[in-house]
Design an enzyme around this catalytic site. Structure first.
Site, PDB file in Angstrom:
ATOM      1  N   ARG A  39      28.477  36.778  32.768  1.00 16.34           N
ATOM      2  CA  ARG A  39      27.089  36.994  31.748  1.00 16.34           C
ATOM      3  C   ARG A  39      28.000  36.119  30.061  1.00 16.34           C
ATOM      4  NH1 ARG A  39      26.844  43.672  31.808  1.00 16.34           N
ATOM      5  NH2 ARG A  39      24.309  43.050  32.616  1.00 16.34           N
ATOM      6  N   GLN A  59      21.917  34.393  31.140  1.00 11.80           N
ATOM      7  CA  GLN A  59      21.485  35.317  30.785  1.00 11.80           C
ATOM      8  C   GLN A  59      19.960  35.775  32.040  1.00 11.80           C
ATOM      9  OE1 GLN A  59      20.834  35.848  26.781  1.00 11.80           O
ATOM     10  NE2 GLN A  59      22.450  36.146  26.185  1.00 11.80           N
ATOM     11  N   ASP A  89      20.358  37.477  34.149  1.00 13.04           N
ATOM     12  CA  ASP A  89      21.634  38.457  34.928  1.00 13.04           C
ATOM     13  C   ASP A  89      20.847  39.608  35.368  1.00 13.04           C
ATOM     14  OD1 ASP A  89      23.350  40.131  34.110  1.00 13.04           O
ATOM     15  OD2 ASP A  89      23.519  40.264  32.295  1.00 13.04           O
ATOM     16  N   SER A 131      21.754  42.931  33.787  1.00 12.58           N
ATOM     17  CA  SER A 131      20.695  43.561  33.022  1.00 12.58           C
ATOM     18  C   SER A 131      19.584  44.135  33.506  1.00 12.58           C
ATOM     19  CB  SER A 131      21.047  41.892  32.025  1.00 12.58           C
ATOM     20  OG  SER A 131      21.884  42.566  31.358  1.00 12.58           O
ATOM     21  N   TYR A 178      32.907  44.198  27.545  1.00 14.49           N
ATOM     22  CA  TYR A 178      32.914  45.204  28.322  1.00 14.49           C
ATOM     23  C   TYR A 178      34.030  46.322  27.914  1.00 14.49           C
ATOM     24  CZ  TYR A 178      30.167  43.159  31.365  1.00 14.49           C
ATOM     25  OH  TYR A 178      29.168  42.541  32.794  1.00 14.49           O
TER      26      TYR A 178
HETATM   27  P1  NAD Z   1      28.149  48.622  31.752  1.00 15.72           P
HETATM   28  O1  NAD Z   1      26.573  48.944  32.136  1.00 15.72           O
HETATM   29  O2  NAD Z   1      29.193  48.094  32.128  1.00 15.72           O
HETATM   30  O3  NAD Z   1      27.984  50.281  30.842  1.00 15.72           O
HETATM   31  C1  NAD Z   1      26.939  50.658  29.748  1.00 15.72           C
HETATM   32  C2  NAD Z   1      27.174  50.951  28.824  1.00 15.72           C
HETATM   33  O4  NAD Z   1      29.017  52.581  28.726  1.00 15.72           O
HETATM   34  C3  NAD Z   1      29.002  50.254  27.396  1.00 15.72           C
HETATM   35  O5  NAD Z   1      28.063  49.987  26.817  1.00 15.72           O
HETATM   36  C4  NAD Z   1      30.009  50.853  27.876  1.00 15.72           C
HETATM   37  O6  NAD Z   1      30.699  50.810  26.204  1.00 15.72           O
HETATM   38  C5  NAD Z   1      29.821  52.451  27.936  1.00 15.72           C
HETATM   39  N1  NAD Z   1      31.002  52.549  28.049  1.00 15.72           N
HETATM   40  C6  NAD Z   1      31.994  53.724  28.751  1.00 15.72           C
HETATM   41  N2  NAD Z   1      32.906  53.853  28.892  1.00 15.72           N
HETATM   42  C7  NAD Z   1      32.227  54.604  27.756  1.00 15.72           C
HETATM   43  C8  NAD Z   1      32.340  56.273  27.062  1.00 15.72           C
HETATM   44  N3  NAD Z   1      33.837  56.585  27.828  1.00 15.72           N
HETATM   45  N4  NAD Z   1      31.949  56.166  26.565  1.00 15.72           N
HETATM   46  C9  NAD Z   1      30.678  55.872  26.036  1.00 15.72           C
HETATM   47  N5  NAD Z   1      30.407  54.732  26.429  1.00 15.72           N
HETATM   48  C10 NAD Z   1      31.241  54.324  27.264  1.00 15.72           C
HETATM   49  O7  NAD Z   1      27.303  48.227  29.961  1.00 15.72           O
HETATM   50  P2  NAD Z   1      26.180  46.771  29.977  1.00 15.72           P
HETATM   51  O8  NAD Z   1      25.542  48.225  29.483  1.00 15.72           O
HETATM   52  O9  NAD Z   1      25.884  45.759  31.227  1.00 15.72           O
HETATM   53  O10 NAD Z   1      27.019  46.170  28.619  1.00 15.72           O
HETATM   54  C11 NAD Z   1      28.409  45.894  28.284  1.00 15.72           C
HETATM   55  C12 NAD Z   1      28.771  45.183  27.693  1.00 15.72           C
HETATM   56  O11 NAD Z   1      27.723  43.253  28.126  1.00 15.72           O
HETATM   57  C13 NAD Z   1      27.716  44.680  26.009  1.00 15.72           C
HETATM   58  O12 NAD Z   1      28.543  44.405  24.947  1.00 15.72           O
HETATM   59  C14 NAD Z   1      26.313  44.202  26.148  1.00 15.72           C
HETATM   60  O13 NAD Z   1      25.711  43.268  24.953  1.00 15.72           O
HETATM   61  C15 NAD Z   1      26.947  43.302  27.225  1.00 15.72           C
HETATM   62  N6  NAD Z   1      26.402  41.748  28.243  1.00 15.72           N
HETATM   63  C16 NAD Z   1      26.059  40.768  27.407  1.00 15.72           C
HETATM   64  C17 NAD Z   1      25.452  39.715  28.465  1.00 15.72           C
HETATM   65  C18 NAD Z   1      24.805  38.400  28.498  1.00 15.72           C
HETATM   66  O14 NAD Z   1      26.219  38.173  27.604  1.00 15.72           O
HETATM   67  N7  NAD Z   1      25.288  38.090  29.275  1.00 15.72           N
HETATM   68  C19 NAD Z   1      24.620  40.468  29.649  1.00 15.72           C
HETATM   69  C20 NAD Z   1      24.239  42.102  29.295  1.00 15.72           C
HETATM   70  C21 NAD Z   1      25.162  42.732  28.537  1.00 15.72           C
END
Ligand code: NAD
Length: 384
Positions: free
Chosen positions: A115, A120, A123, A126, A220
Site C-alpha cells: 500500500r 494505489q 490496490d 481498496s 494499519y
Molecule cells: P482495514 O480494512 O484493515 O481496517 C478497517 C478499519 O478498522 C481501519 O481503519 C482500522 O483502523 C479499524 N479498526 C481496527 N481495529 C479496530 C477497533 N478495535 N476499533 C475500531 N476500529 C478498528 O483498513 P483499510 O481500509 O485497509 O485502511 C487501513 C489504513 O490503510 C488506513 O490508514 C488507510 O488510509 C490506509 N490505506 C492506504 C492505502 C495506500 O496508501 N495505497 C490504500 C488504502 C488504505
C-alpha cells in the site's frame, strides 16, 4: 480470463470495456465462455471488444486473471510457467499455494500489493472496500424502516436517523459518506490516530472514547489487548444503544476481525434497530452476526456481510479489472517490439511484494515458512 467457479462469486476479473487496454499493450485476450454472465457482461460484448471466447482460455494462456484463486483442477491445467493474478488469501489457501508452486506458476496475490502511493491504482483491497462500504450504507438504509434524512413537512418534522460506524478505513469512510449523502446523522469511531480527522472530513462526528490510539505498522490498526477491548466496549455501549443503525467495518491485517460489539450491546438497542456487520465473514465485529444472513438479536435485525462486493458485480468488476490492467501494465515489457511480453521485474517492490510463487518456489516468506518450515541455517558451528 477465467470464469469464476466459487459459489456466490459474481464478479469477473476483466470487463469488455478494458479488453482494449490489454490488446493495446500487445496481448491477445481470451475469456472463458459465460465468464461475465453474473456481472451482466455477455460473450458477445467481450468478442466485440476484441477478445476471443475460448473454452481453453485458462490452459493456453501465459497470464491468467481471476477474482478468486483458481480451483485445483484449473491450476493443474495451467501452462508450465504461466502467471496468475487473483485474490489469494495465503493463510487460508496453503494447499492452493502448494499447487501453484508445484506447477511452476508465477502467482500474484492482489491483497499483497504493497500500500504505497505508486501502487494505489493496483490496490484491489481498496477498490473492493469502496464497493463494500457503499453497499453497507445502502443495506442499512434498506433495512431500517424509517427515513435517513431530516424531513420538515407541512404535516410536521421527521427527525433524521442516527448512524454509528465503527472502523473508518476505506470501507467505513465510504459508508459514512454514503449515509451522510442520504441525510443521516453519523458518528464514527476508529482506533487509528489519523482516523478522527478523516471521519470529520466526511461530515461525521468522531467519537472520542478517551482511549489510547492503536497504530500498527504501515498505518494499519494493531490488535487490542483484552483490557482495552473491554474498556472500548463499555464506552461504546451508550453510542450503540442510541443508534438507529450500526455499521461495523473494523479489521486488523492478518488477524480475525476484532469483536467490538457484544450481543448484550445489541440487545440494548431500540426496537427496529439495524446492525450491518461487514466483518461477519472474517470472525465478526458483532457477536452473533452470521455471514450472508439477517438474524434477530433482541430488537435489532443483524445483517452479516458475505462477499459483499459481489452484490454489486458490475462496478466491483470494473474497478478490479482496472487494478488488474494497471498491475499487468507494470509487468509488461516496455522494450520496443516486445509488445505483449510479460516480464515482471522482481527488483520492483510491487512485483516482489505481491508474488507468492515463482519458478517452483514459494517467494512469500511467511507462507513459505508455513508450508515448508524455517530455512535450514547454513551458518558454521551449527553441527552438533
Ligand atoms: P482495514 O480494512 O484493515 O481496517 C478497517 C478499519 O478498522 C481501519 O481503519 C482500522 O483502523 C479499524 N479498526 C481496527 N481495529 C479496530 C477497533 N478495535 N476499533 C475500531 N476500529 C478498528 O483498513 P483499510 O481500509 O485497509 O485502511 C487501513 C489504513 O490503510 C488506513 O490508514 C488507510 O488510509 C490506509 N490505506 C492506504 C492505502 C495506500 O496508501 N495505497 C490504500 C488504502 C488504505
Amino acid at each position: 480470463m477465467a470464469k469464476e467457479t466459487r459459489e456466490g462469486e459474481t464478479r469477473v476479473a476483466l470487463v469488455p470495456e478494458l479488453v482494449g487496454k490489454l490488446t493495446g499493450l500487445g496481448y491477445e485476450v481470451a475469456v472463458e465462455p459465460d465468464a461475465g454472465r453474473h456481472a451482466l457482461m455477455s460473450d458477445e460484448e467481450y468478442a466485440e471488444a476484441g477478445a476471443e471466447v475460448d473454452h481453453d482460455a485458462v490452459a493456453t494462456a501465459d497470464v491468467v486473471v481471476s477474482v478468486q484463486p483458481l480451483a485445483p483442477d484449473a491450476i493443474r491445467r495451467l501452462k508450465r510457467g504461466a502467471a496468475t493474478f487473483s485474490f489469494l488469501p495465503v493463510n487460508q489457501e496453503l494447499s492452493l499455494v502448494a499447487d501453484l508452486r508445484d506447477v511452476g506458476a508465477t502467482s500474484f496475490a492482489m491483497e499483497l500489493v504493497p500500500r504505497i502511493s505508486r501502487a494505489q491504482s493496483m490496490d484491489a483491497l481498496s477498490s473492493q472496500a469502496l464497493v463494500s462500504g457503499y453497499r453497507c450504507a445502502i443495506v442499512a438504509a434498506g433495512l431500517l424502516r424509517r427515513f435517513f434524512p431530516l424531513n420538515m413537512t407541512a404535516a410536521g418534522t421527521v427527525q433524521p436517523a442516527e448512524i454509528v460506524v465503527l472502523g473508518a478505513g476505506v470501507a467505513g469512510l465510504q459508508a459514512i459518506a454514503t449515509c451522510k449523502r442520504l441525510g443521516a446523522v453519523v458518528k464514527a469511531y476508529d482506533v487509528r490516530a489519523a482516523a478522527a480527522e478523516e471521519i470529520r472530513s466526511m461530515g461525521a462526528k468522531a467519537i472520542d472514547l478517551e482511549l489510547d490510539t492503536l497504530e500498527g505498522s504501515g498505518g494499519y490498526a494493531r490488535e487490542m489487548t483484552e483490557d482495552r477491548a473491554r474498556l472500548q466496549m463499555e464506552r461504546l455501549a451508550p453510542y450503540v444503544a442510541d443508534a438507529d443503525a450500526l455499521i461495523t467495518t473494523a479489521a486488523v491485517p492478518g488477524r480475525q476481525a476484532p469483536l467490538l460489539v457484544t450481543a448484550a450491546m445489541v440487545e440494548a438497542m431500540k426496537p427496529g434497530s439495524v446492525v450491518v456487520d461487514l466483518a461477519s465473514e472474517s470472525g465478526g465485529n458483532v457477536e452473533g452476526s452470521v455471514p450472508g444472513e439477517v438474524t434477530r438479536i433482541g430488537n435489532a435485525s443483524v445483517w452479516g456481510g458475505r462477499n459483499v462486493p459481489s452484490q454489486m458485480p458490475g462496478p466491483a468488476s470494473k474497478l478490479y479489472a482496472q487494478n488488474i490492467v494497471n498491475i499487468l501494465t507494470l509487468m509488461t515489457s516496455k522494450e520496443e517490439g516486445a509488445g505483449g511480453t510479460f516480464a515482471p521485474d522482481f527488483e520492483d517492490e510491487i512485483v516482489a511484494g505481491s508474488c507468492v510463487t515463482h519458478d517452483g518456489q514459494v517467494r512469500h516468506e511467511p507462507t513459505r515458512e508455513q508450508l515448508e518450515g524455517p530455512r535450514e541455517s547454513s551458518s558454521e558451528g551449527s553441527q552438533a
